[in-house]
Design a protein around this motif. Structure first.
Motif, PDB file in Angstrom:
ATOM      1  N   SER A 528      46.858  34.275  47.106  1.00  0.00           N
ATOM      2  CA  SER A 528      46.916  34.344  48.562  1.00  0.00           C
ATOM      3  C   SER A 528      45.738  35.090  49.177  1.00  0.00           C
ATOM      4  O   SER A 528      45.696  35.263  50.400  1.00  0.00           O
ATOM      5  CB  SER A 528      48.224  35.016  49.011  1.00  0.00           C
ATOM      6  OG  SER A 528      48.323  36.322  48.451  1.00  0.00           O
ATOM      7  N   THR A 529      44.802  35.562  48.360  1.00  0.00           N
ATOM      8  CA  THR A 529      43.668  36.318  48.894  1.00  0.00           C
ATOM      9  C   THR A 529      42.359  35.807  48.302  1.00  0.00           C
ATOM     10  O   THR A 529      42.338  35.213  47.204  1.00  0.00           O
ATOM     11  CB  THR A 529      43.791  37.815  48.581  1.00  0.00           C
ATOM     12  OG1 THR A 529      43.707  38.008  47.169  1.00  0.00           O
ATOM     13  CG2 THR A 529      45.096  38.389  49.115  1.00  0.00           C
ATOM     14  N   ARG A 530      41.260  36.070  49.022  1.00  0.00           N
ATOM     15  CA  ARG A 530      39.941  35.680  48.528  1.00  0.00           C
ATOM     16  C   ARG A 530      39.582  36.450  47.259  1.00  0.00           C
ATOM     17  O   ARG A 530      38.925  35.920  46.357  1.00  0.00           O
ATOM     18  CB  ARG A 530      38.886  35.932  49.618  1.00  0.00           C
ATOM     19  CG  ARG A 530      39.081  35.091  50.859  1.00  0.00           C
ATOM     20  CD  ARG A 530      38.129  35.513  51.970  1.00  0.00           C
ATOM     21  NE  ARG A 530      36.800  34.902  51.817  1.00  0.00           N
ATOM     22  CZ  ARG A 530      36.422  33.787  52.430  1.00  0.00           C
ATOM     23  NH1 ARG A 530      37.258  33.140  53.223  1.00  0.00           N
ATOM     24  NH2 ARG A 530      35.199  33.312  52.249  1.00  0.00           N
ATOM     25  N   SER A 531      40.024  37.712  47.187  1.00  0.00           N
ATOM     26  CA  SER A 531      39.700  38.516  46.001  1.00  0.00           C
ATOM     27  C   SER A 531      40.393  37.955  44.757  1.00  0.00           C
ATOM     28  O   SER A 531      39.805  37.918  43.669  1.00  0.00           O
ATOM     29  CB  SER A 531      40.085  39.978  46.215  1.00  0.00           C
ATOM     30  OG  SER A 531      41.464  40.104  46.498  1.00  0.00           O
ATOM     31  N   ALA A 532      41.628  37.489  44.908  1.00  0.00           N
ATOM     32  CA  ALA A 532      42.341  36.906  43.760  1.00  0.00           C
ATOM     33  C   ALA A 532      41.679  35.596  43.336  1.00  0.00           C
ATOM     34  O   ALA A 532      41.548  35.309  42.133  1.00  0.00           O
ATOM     35  CB  ALA A 532      43.810  36.678  44.107  1.00  0.00           C
ATOM     36  N   ALA A 533      41.262  34.814  44.308  1.00  0.00           N
ATOM     37  CA  ALA A 533      40.572  33.573  43.989  1.00  0.00           C
ATOM     38  C   ALA A 533      39.239  33.853  43.302  1.00  0.00           C
ATOM     39  O   ALA A 533      38.834  33.151  42.364  1.00  0.00           O
ATOM     40  CB  ALA A 533      40.351  32.759  45.267  1.00  0.00           C
ATOM     41  N   THR A 534      38.551  34.905  43.758  1.00  0.00           N
ATOM     42  CA  THR A 534      37.279  35.294  43.140  1.00  0.00           C
ATOM     43  C   THR A 534      37.501  35.713  41.694  1.00  0.00           C
ATOM     44  O   THR A 534      36.704  35.356  40.795  1.00  0.00           O
ATOM     45  CB  THR A 534      36.642  36.443  43.943  1.00  0.00           C
ATOM     46  OG1 THR A 534      36.349  35.981  45.264  1.00  0.00           O
ATOM     47  CG2 THR A 534      35.365  36.926  43.277  1.00  0.00           C
ATOM     48  N   ALA A 535      38.571  36.446  41.443  1.00  0.00           N
ATOM     49  CA  ALA A 535      38.880  36.868  40.071  1.00  0.00           C
ATOM     50  C   ALA A 535      39.107  35.657  39.174  1.00  0.00           C
ATOM     51  O   ALA A 535      38.646  35.606  38.028  1.00  0.00           O
ATOM     52  CB  ALA A 535      40.107  37.780  40.063  1.00  0.00           C
ATOM     53  N   PHE A 536      39.814  34.644  39.697  1.00  0.00           N
ATOM     54  CA  PHE A 536      40.045  33.406  38.934  1.00  0.00           C
ATOM     55  C   PHE A 536      38.704  32.746  38.613  1.00  0.00           C
ATOM     56  O   PHE A 536      38.480  32.266  37.490  1.00  0.00           O
ATOM     57  CB  PHE A 536      40.918  32.448  39.745  1.00  0.00           C
ATOM     58  CG  PHE A 536      41.183  31.135  39.061  1.00  0.00           C
ATOM     59  CD1 PHE A 536      42.313  30.954  38.282  1.00  0.00           C
ATOM     60  CD2 PHE A 536      40.292  30.065  39.193  1.00  0.00           C
ATOM     61  CE1 PHE A 536      42.554  29.733  37.646  1.00  0.00           C
ATOM     62  CE2 PHE A 536      40.525  28.856  38.568  1.00  0.00           C
ATOM     63  CZ  PHE A 536      41.658  28.689  37.791  1.00  0.00           C
ATOM     64  N   ALA A 537      37.811  32.713  39.602  1.00  0.00           N
ATOM     65  CA  ALA A 537      36.504  32.081  39.395  1.00  0.00           C
ATOM     66  C   ALA A 537      35.730  32.753  38.276  1.00  0.00           C
ATOM     67  O   ALA A 537      35.119  32.082  37.426  1.00  0.00           O
ATOM     68  CB  ALA A 537      35.707  32.122  40.694  1.00  0.00           C
TER      69      ALA A 537
END
Length: 544
Positions: A528-537
């Motif tokens: 739900s956050t850009r930081s979590a998506a960045t971590a996935f990347a």
């Protein structure tokens, strides 16, 4: 202030095309009651040219009355006819009809008057022209031209010959029509025609060039119109139409930033008083945004264009097609075609082919291509041939003949390159890639797609770049999390710390589209956050 001195200054300003100065000085002279009927008429022209329509109508009405008081029936008829045409252009049919009726009554009461009463035939010819009856329009304008020559009236000659040229184009005789319009333009550029008819001729001839698919003439006469407007810097009338035409040419030749600036200038000028430029100003603005992949801005511009009373087609239908609504697009384009005259309808044919193919109706697309083929027999302009070959290639491909489609697409590409129309040339390379793929030539397909992608990127053609996601000749590599290739691009930029606006600029998308991609990414990854998506990347080595 001494009245004759004020009038002298006004007359000098009028003669030097300083319309605003002419109005200011004339107002002072008129208060001293020294103005003649001719002065009143010229003041009306100046007011109209600087965008003060209502004041222009008031002064032209006074000029009409002054000519009557002087016993000058011809002057009174001319003023009444111009008032009728101005109200007709403004959509006020009641007042237009009243002034035309008054002019006709004066003609009937004074049959010995000069033959420049042919001015009354101009609105009749225009009504036939706008109604799609080219033969009747040609007949009416022909009678007006005879009266104009008998009267040796250059304004009436120009308007009558303009109508005859437009009628020829409507009747499918573009060469004859354009030759006649060239002769009219010679008189205008030589300064033989007064300002308002000159502006009408300039703008109408450019529209005629578009209907005749004559890009070269459009270039030449647009440059002439630019010079004409530049010599009259405070002129508002016709200036919006001038900038809209410049926007269309910039867009055609790939200068999209310049096209956007010209379209915005056209909108501003039109809003200040060039009402006839409003539709083109908003429509060209919509076209720039559509091709750049900014659907919301495009739709807003098309909606503004539609409020002028004209349909924003084929742009709006093509936008609906790009948004995945082929049925809606087809309904729009076919309905528009039914309502347009033959000359305008021809301009919808390329979009009709594209939309019918998008809707899966190859038979209907072939019928539209056959109409374009028929047009090439009477119109030898290179633009017509390029349009035909591109449409033919698309239909041949849909009909299952990739070899013929490939040859035709490459011919079309060469013609677009010669015309310096990079966007359509790139679209022909996409067609060629599809044909190569159908022929199992994946290497050639990849080269064609790479070349098209580079051209689209240089243009900023966001819509075409987004559509190319489905054009990869080989099966796409599965991405982590079930993300699409475009979603991976967006995620990579998010991981690089870029904002939605920066991502939109880099990928040629609208911010709303970027937000939609981001929402899809969050949903697929369960974050739900850009930081979590960045971590996935970073975990899946998707970050730059």
């Amino acid at each position: 202030m001494d009245a004759p001195t004020a009038l002298d200054r006004r007359r000098t300003a009028y003669g030097e095309h300083r319309w605003s100065d002419a109005i200011a000085d004339f107002d002072a002279a008129d208060r001293a009651s020294a103005a003649t009927a001719l002065d009143l008429a010229q003041f009306a022209i100046a007011a109209t040219l600087v965008g003060r329509f209502e004041e222009g109508v008031d002064w032209l009405t006074r000029a009409h009355e002054a000519f009557l008081a002087d016993g000058d029936v011809d002057g009174a008829v001319r003023c009444a006819a111009w008032l009728g045409m101005q109200f007709m252009d403004a959509g006020d049919r009641a007042q237009a009809g009243g002034w035309f009726a008054r002019a006709q009554r004066l003609v009937d009461e004074h049959p010995e008057g000069r033959p420049d009463h042919g001015f009354l035939l101009i609105p009749e010819g225009l009504a036939a022209l706008y109604g799609g009856d080219g033969a009747r329009a040609a007949s009416v304008f022909g009678r007006a031209a005879e009266l104009a020559r008998a009267a040796k009236d250059p304004d009436l000659v120009a308007l009558a010959e303009l109508g005859l040229g437009q009628s020829e184009i409507m009747l499918g005789r573009p060469a004859a029509g354009l030759a006649r319009l060239d002769e009219v333009m010679v008189a205008v550029t030589a300064g033989e025609v007064s300002p308002v008819p000159s502006g009408i001729v300039y703008c109408a001839v450019l529209q005629a060039c578009r209907l005749a698919f004559d890009v070269q003439r459009a270039h030449e006469w647009t440059r002439a119109l630019d010079r004409w407007c530049a010599e009259r810097p405070d002129m508002v009338a016709f200036s919006g139409q001038c900038h809209a035409q410049r926007a269309a040419l910039f867009l055609l030749h790939g200068a999209w930033a310049e096209a956007l600036a010209a379209a915005e200038e056209a909108q501003e000028r039109s809003a200040r008083g060039d009402r006839d430029g409003l539709y083109s100003a908003w429509y060209q603005l919509g076209e720039v945004h559509r091709l750049r992949g900014e659907p919301d801005a495009a739709m807003a511009a098309y909606e503004q264009a539609s409020r002028t009373g004209w349909e924003p087609q084929p742009g709006l239908a093509l936008l609906r097609l790009a948004q995945g609504e082929p049925a809606v697009a087809r309904t729009m384009i076919l309905a528009a075609a039914d309502r347009l005259d033959p000359a305008e309808r021809r301009w919808l044919l390329p979009a009709t082919v594209e939309i019918q193919l998008g809707a899966g109706d190859v038979v209907a697309a072939r019928a539209a291509v056959d109409e374009i083929r028929a047009l090439t027999r009477s119109n030898t302009m290179p633009l017509v041939q390029a349009i035909f070959e591109q449409a033919e290639a698309a239909v041949l491909l849909a009909e299952g003949d990739p070899r013929a489609a490939l040859t035709t697409a490459r011919h079309a590409w060469a013609k677009w390159r010669e015309l310096d129309v990079p966007y359509e040339a790139a679209r022909c390379r996409v067609l060629a890639a599809r044909a190569c793929r159908a022929l199992d030539d994946e290497a050639s397909a990849a080269m064609e797609l790479d070349a098209a992608r580079a051209e689209f990127a240089e243009l900023g053609a966001g819509q075409a770049l987004a559509a190319m996601e489905t054009e990869s000749p080989s099966a796409p590599t599965p991405q982590p999390g079930g993300l699409s290739a475009r979603e991976v691009e967006v995620l990579r930029l998010v991981a690089a710390g870029e904002t939605n606006r920066q991502i939109a600029g880099e990928l040629y998308l609208s911010e709303k589209t970027v937000q939609r991609h981001l929402s899809n990414i969050f949903g697929k990854l369960g974050v739900s956050t850009r930081s979590a998506a960045t971590a996935f990347a970073f975990r899946h080595e998707l970050a730059g």
